[in-house]
Motif scaffolding. Structure first.
Motif, short mmCIF file in Angstrom:
data_model
loop_
_atom_site.label_atom_id
_atom_site.label_comp_id
_atom_site.label_asym_id
_atom_site.label_seq_id
_atom_site.Cartn_x
_atom_site.Cartn_y
_atom_site.Cartn_z
N ARG A 227 -7.40 1.29 -5.92
CA ARG A 227 -7.30 2.62 -5.32
C ARG A 227 -8.29 2.75 -4.17
NH1 ARG A 227 -8.61 6.37 -9.96
NH2 ARG A 227 -9.69 4.52 -10.67
N ILE B 45 0.86 -1.19 0.00
CA ILE B 45 0.00 0.00 0.00
C ILE B 45 0.89 1.23 0.00
CG2 ILE B 45 -0.24 0.14 2.52
CD1 ILE B 45 -3.28 0.89 1.85
N GLN B 46 0.46 2.24 -0.73
CA GLN B 46 1.22 3.49 -0.82
C GLN B 46 0.26 4.66 -0.84
OE1 GLN B 46 3.66 3.78 -4.33
NE2 GLN B 46 4.95 5.32 -3.38
N ARG B 47 0.46 5.60 0.07
CA ARG B 47 -0.38 6.79 0.11
C ARG B 47 -0.24 7.58 -1.19
NH1 ARG B 47 0.26 11.38 4.62
NH2 ARG B 47 1.38 12.48 3.02
N THR B 48 -1.32 8.17 -1.63
CA THR B 48 -1.36 8.94 -2.87
C THR B 48 -1.34 10.42 -2.54
OG1 THR B 48 -2.88 7.24 -3.64
CG2 THR B 48 -2.57 9.09 -5.07
N ALA C 43 -4.90 6.20 -1.41
CA ALA C 43 -3.80 5.26 -1.57
C ALA C 43 -4.03 4.35 -2.77
CB ALA C 43 -3.66 4.41 -0.32
N THR C 44 -2.95 3.74 -3.22
CA THR C 44 -3.04 2.62 -4.16
C THR C 44 -2.54 1.39 -3.42
OG1 THR C 44 -0.85 3.05 -5.06
CG2 THR C 44 -2.71 4.04 -6.21
N PHE C 45 -3.10 0.24 -3.76
CA PHE C 45 -2.70 -0.96 -3.03
C PHE C 45 -2.92 -2.21 -3.86
CE2 PHE C 45 -7.15 -0.27 -2.10
CZ PHE C 45 -7.72 -1.53 -2.00
N GLN D 260 1.38 4.30 7.85
CA GLN D 260 1.68 5.70 8.19
C GLN D 260 2.23 5.81 9.60
OE1 GLN D 260 1.85 8.12 6.03
NE2 GLN D 260 1.14 6.72 4.46
N TYR E 144 -0.37 10.10 10.38
CA TYR E 144 -1.28 10.33 9.25
C TYR E 144 -2.69 10.29 9.76
CZ TYR E 144 -4.08 9.44 5.11
OH TYR E 144 -5.04 9.50 4.15
N LEU F 203 -3.27 1.17 5.68
CA LEU F 203 -2.68 2.49 5.40
C LEU F 203 -2.32 3.18 6.71
CD1 LEU F 203 -1.88 4.69 3.39
CD2 LEU F 203 -4.24 5.52 3.52
#
Length: 91
Positions: free
Chosen positions: A37, A6-9, A21-23, A82, A88, A78
């Motif tokens: 997303r 997972i990565q925060r957008t 995020a995208t995951f 974070q 976050y 997420l």
């Protein structure tokens, strides 16, 4: 079912529904989905969008109950990510 990545957008100002995020999701040992997303609607609801291809057509859809479950799983993951890398908040 688990989130494997997972990565925060970066948010885009002015958008009604904002990307969080995208995951990637391992749905089972047999099925993995990449590039999903996690989105947030103006009313705070979490949404899951599958990636698009073939001229903008979605590659997958989910029932409302499954979408809610995936969104909650992604939001939890997420938040964990974070917390490991700095505070976050969805607010």
């Amino acid at each position: 079912m688990r989130i494997t990545e997972i990565q925060r957008t970066t948010p885009h100002p002015g958008k009604a529904v904002r990307a969080l995020a995208t995951f990637d999701l391992e749905f089972s040992n047999d099925v993995r989905l990449f590039g999903l997303r996690l989105m947030e609607a103006p009313d705070g609801r979490l949404l899951v969008y599958a990636p698009s291809a073939n001229g903008g057509r979605r590659l997958a859809t989910f029932s409302p109950a499954l979408s809610d479950k995936i969104a909650e799983l992604a939001a939890t993951e997420l938040e964990r990510a974070q917390n490991r890398h700095g505070a976050y908040s969805r607010n």
